[in-house]
Design a protein around this motif. Structure first.
Motif, PDB file in Angstrom:
ATOM      1  N   PHE A 179       0.988  -1.252   0.047  1.00  0.00           N
ATOM      2  CA  PHE A 179      -0.015   0.038   0.038  1.00  0.00           C
ATOM      3  C   PHE A 179       0.908   1.144  -0.245  1.00  0.00           C
ATOM      4  N   GLU A 180       1.973   1.383   0.533  1.00  0.00           N
ATOM      5  CA  GLU A 180       2.988   2.249   0.642  1.00  0.00           C
ATOM      6  C   GLU A 180       3.519   2.504  -0.692  1.00  0.00           C
ATOM      7  N   VAL A 181       3.866   1.643  -1.476  1.00  0.00           N
ATOM      8  CA  VAL A 181       4.144   1.662  -2.852  1.00  0.00           C
ATOM      9  C   VAL A 181       3.395   2.287  -3.659  1.00  0.00           C
ATOM     10  N   PHE A 182       1.966   1.689  -3.522  1.00  0.00           N
ATOM     11  CA  PHE A 182       0.671   2.212  -4.126  1.00  0.00           C
ATOM     12  C   PHE A 182       0.681   3.911  -4.165  1.00  0.00           C
ATOM     13  N   GLU A 183       0.872   3.993  -2.850  1.00  0.00           N
ATOM     14  CA  GLU A 183       0.456   5.700  -2.406  1.00  0.00           C
ATOM     15  C   GLU A 183       1.707   6.295  -3.112  1.00  0.00           C
ATOM     16  N   LEU A 184       2.966   6.119  -2.996  1.00  0.00           N
ATOM     17  CA  LEU A 184       4.083   6.692  -3.723  1.00  0.00           C
ATOM     18  C   LEU A 184       4.044   6.828  -4.954  1.00  0.00           C
TER      19      LEU A 184
END
Length: 236
Positions: A179-184
């Motif tokens: 989810f962090e990768v998706f947000e970034l």
């Protein structure tokens, strides 16, 4: 015959001892100074609460916790390019008895359950009035889980096996790191930039992107980037 001692004339009665009120120590973790100032004013108006420290980043928050020994931490999800979920996880390991209340502008349906899994005891939107925030603080301090009525129903339905409710959020299947990768990605960062931000290898970031794309049923990397950008824009 017993004699009763008469009070000595001129002797002042002893003053009553009034116990000092012990205030709840609150730590504010938010990367917006104006928001911290507003929260401080709300909390300091309460006779039983006091702000014991402020922080704008994960590292600073961990330092302030060691110094001020707060009774509760109020944490935002977005912390100057960092993820508040990671701070919650760190606090759970280092200070397991410190309750955390998430105070965020982000979509509760996406972040509340993720915050609880990380170790938070409540989630409240920044759109809620001050009195609801204060009530949430008190609820968490009394050992309760503080969520909106809508989110509480959602979690209960999920635990109860309601398959329809489980599909409410398309991000439910993503891990916290994914989810962090998706947000970034949605913030316009490329694989190399994401790798540097999260201290991962580019190969690992690409693997996460592939897993995200598969879980969200997106055909290719371009579709993932476009979907992520639109989603991030919808959250602002």
């Amino acid at each position: 015959m017993s004699l009763k001692e008469s009070p000595q004339k001129g002797k002042e009665p002893k003053p009553l001892r009034v116990a000092k009120l012990t205030k709840t120590k609150v730590l504010l973790v938010d990367d917006h100074p104006t928001m911290r100032e507003g929260l401080m004013r709300v909390i300091e108006r309460e006779a039983d609460m006091a702000v014991c420290g402020e922080a704008e980043s994960i590292q600073r928050a961990l330092e302030v916790v060691e110094m001020s020994k707060p009774d509760i931490a109020i944490v935002d999800i977005s912390l100057a390019g960092q993820n508040g979920i990671e701070l919650i996880k760190d606090l759970k390991v280092r200070h397991p008895h410190l309750p955390v209340l998430v105070h965020s502008m982000h979509d509760e349906s996406v972040y509340a359950e993720r915050s609880l899994r990380a170790g938070a005891k409540g989630y409240i939107s920044k759109k809620e009035p001050p009195q609801k925030l204060l009530q949430a603080i008190r609820d968490v301090l009394h050992g309760e889980i503080s969520l909106s009525a809508t989110m509480t129903r959602h979690i209960l339905h999920t635990v109860g096996g309601d398959r329809a409710d489980r599909k409410t959020s398309p991000f439910r299947e993503l891990s916290d790191r994914e989810f962090e990768v998706f947000e970034l990605t949605g913030q316009g960062l490329g694989t190399k930039e994401i790798a540097g931000t999260l201290h991962l290898s580019e190969k690992t970031v690409q693997a996460h992107r592939d897993h995200i794309r598969q879980k969200l049923h997106l055909p290719d990397g371009r579709s993932l980037t476009g979907f992520a950008i639109r989603w991030v824009e919808s959250q602002s």
